[in-house]
Design a protein around this motif. Sequence first.
Motif, PDB file in Angstrom:
ATOM      1  N   ARG A  97      -3.098  88.290 -52.661  1.00  0.00           N
ATOM      2  CA  ARG A  97      -1.982  87.356 -52.853  1.00  0.00           C
ATOM      3  C   ARG A  97      -0.731  87.895 -52.157  1.00  0.00           C
ATOM      4  O   ARG A  97      -0.008  87.145 -51.482  1.00  0.00           O
ATOM      5  CB  ARG A  97      -1.727  87.174 -54.346  1.00  0.00           C
ATOM      6  N   HIS A 100      -1.222  87.472 -48.391  1.00  0.00           N
ATOM      7  CA  HIS A 100      -1.223  86.064 -47.979  1.00  0.00           C
ATOM      8  C   HIS A 100       0.194  85.510 -47.915  1.00  0.00           C
ATOM      9  O   HIS A 100       0.522  84.724 -47.019  1.00  0.00           O
ATOM     10  CB  HIS A 100      -2.081  85.256 -48.959  1.00  0.00           C
ATOM     11  N   GLU A 103       1.712  86.826 -44.750  1.00  0.00           N
ATOM     12  CA  GLU A 103       1.142  86.179 -43.573  1.00  0.00           C
ATOM     13  C   GLU A 103       1.726  84.774 -43.358  1.00  0.00           C
ATOM     14  O   GLU A 103       2.097  84.407 -42.241  1.00  0.00           O
ATOM     15  CB  GLU A 103      -0.378  86.083 -43.715  1.00  0.00           C
ATOM     16  N   LYS A 104       1.813  84.002 -44.424  1.00  0.00           N
ATOM     17  CA  LYS A 104       2.238  82.609 -44.306  1.00  0.00           C
ATOM     18  C   LYS A 104       3.753  82.452 -44.295  1.00  0.00           C
ATOM     19  O   LYS A 104       4.268  81.479 -43.754  1.00  0.00           O
ATOM     20  CB  LYS A 104       1.653  81.791 -45.461  1.00  0.00           C
ATOM     21  N   GLU A 228      -4.602  78.970 -53.241  1.00  0.00           N
ATOM     22  CA  GLU A 228      -4.097  79.617 -52.028  1.00  0.00           C
ATOM     23  C   GLU A 228      -5.185  80.389 -51.286  1.00  0.00           C
ATOM     24  O   GLU A 228      -5.129  80.513 -50.059  1.00  0.00           O
ATOM     25  CB  GLU A 228      -2.960  80.589 -52.363  1.00  0.00           C
ATOM     26  N   VAL A 232      -7.097  82.207 -47.064  1.00  0.00           N
ATOM     27  CA  VAL A 232      -7.174  83.626 -46.708  1.00  0.00           C
ATOM     28  C   VAL A 232      -8.164  83.801 -45.560  1.00  0.00           C
ATOM     29  O   VAL A 232      -9.259  83.236 -45.568  1.00  0.00           O
ATOM     30  CB  VAL A 232      -7.605  84.463 -47.924  1.00  0.00           C
ATOM     31  N   THR A 236      -5.123  87.687 -42.728  1.00  0.00           N
ATOM     32  CA  THR A 236      -4.548  88.187 -43.976  1.00  0.00           C
ATOM     33  C   THR A 236      -4.881  89.652 -44.168  1.00  0.00           C
ATOM     34  O   THR A 236      -4.028  90.455 -44.580  1.00  0.00           O
ATOM     35  CB  THR A 236      -5.082  87.371 -45.167  1.00  0.00           C
TER      36      THR A 236
END
Length: 272
Positions: A97, A100, A103-104, A228, A232, A236
């Motif tokens: 988490r 991620h 990354e986003k 979410e 991934v 990630t």
Amino acid sequence: MSLWLILPVSLPAFTITGIWVVYAMALYNQHVCPVNNWLYNQSCEEELSVQRGPVLCCTLDNVPLISKCGTLPPESCFFSLICSTGSFIVMVIVLLRYAHVIEKHQNCVLNTAGLSTGWICAAGLIMVGNFQVDHAKVLHYVGAGVAFPTSMLFVCLQSALTYRLAKTQGEYNMGHLRCGMTLLAFIALVLSGVFFVQESFVLQHASAIFEWVFCVIIMLFYGTFAFEFGGVSGDTLMVLAKGGTQGSPSRDCKVESVRGPSQHQPESISML
């Protein structure tokens, strides 16, 4: 869609089923009283484990708290296994988490705090599972004192982070769901703690029920990360390989990724 979404789904499926199996074993071996039993006595002529008959004499030592259900063998062995395995899965979910979000979007205080509290909670859960309350009470209560508050803080941070990063209606709906679960978990935790320190048999039993409710809600909250984790990917994992340094650190997560250099350079520079 990524297969990583199976991970957050497997945590509540494994842990909730596991602790109910432990409860069933403790009930079968007459180590605790049933959840639907509200009658207790100061003392009994015989211990619960050796009693026979449709009506059992229970004391406060037989209240079906989760820890009490897993304090005697053979169920204590399964309880330790469930807590240790669950702690490992929690650590992996929290780490993914964290990566991620970077990354986003980008890293922020909420994201880093979520990683820290999640891992601290996992450490406390390991202590709860491996130091039974009847044999190592101090260490068990230290673990519970770490795991319960940090798990509550973790879901609060993740609820706030979900709202902070939301862009679509589906993401806002997930924020609403997590906020509602967080509120219910907080109420259950407070009531469990308040009732636990009372001398009343009824309130002690109610404390056990609210403890079960709290743990089930927390595990289901982890399951919502499947929303979410469908996104991934290998990228990630690369964020973790880079030490979580993608994007510039920020005090508040931003919805949009960090923009690159401006496309419009001063004329004097462009002529060089």
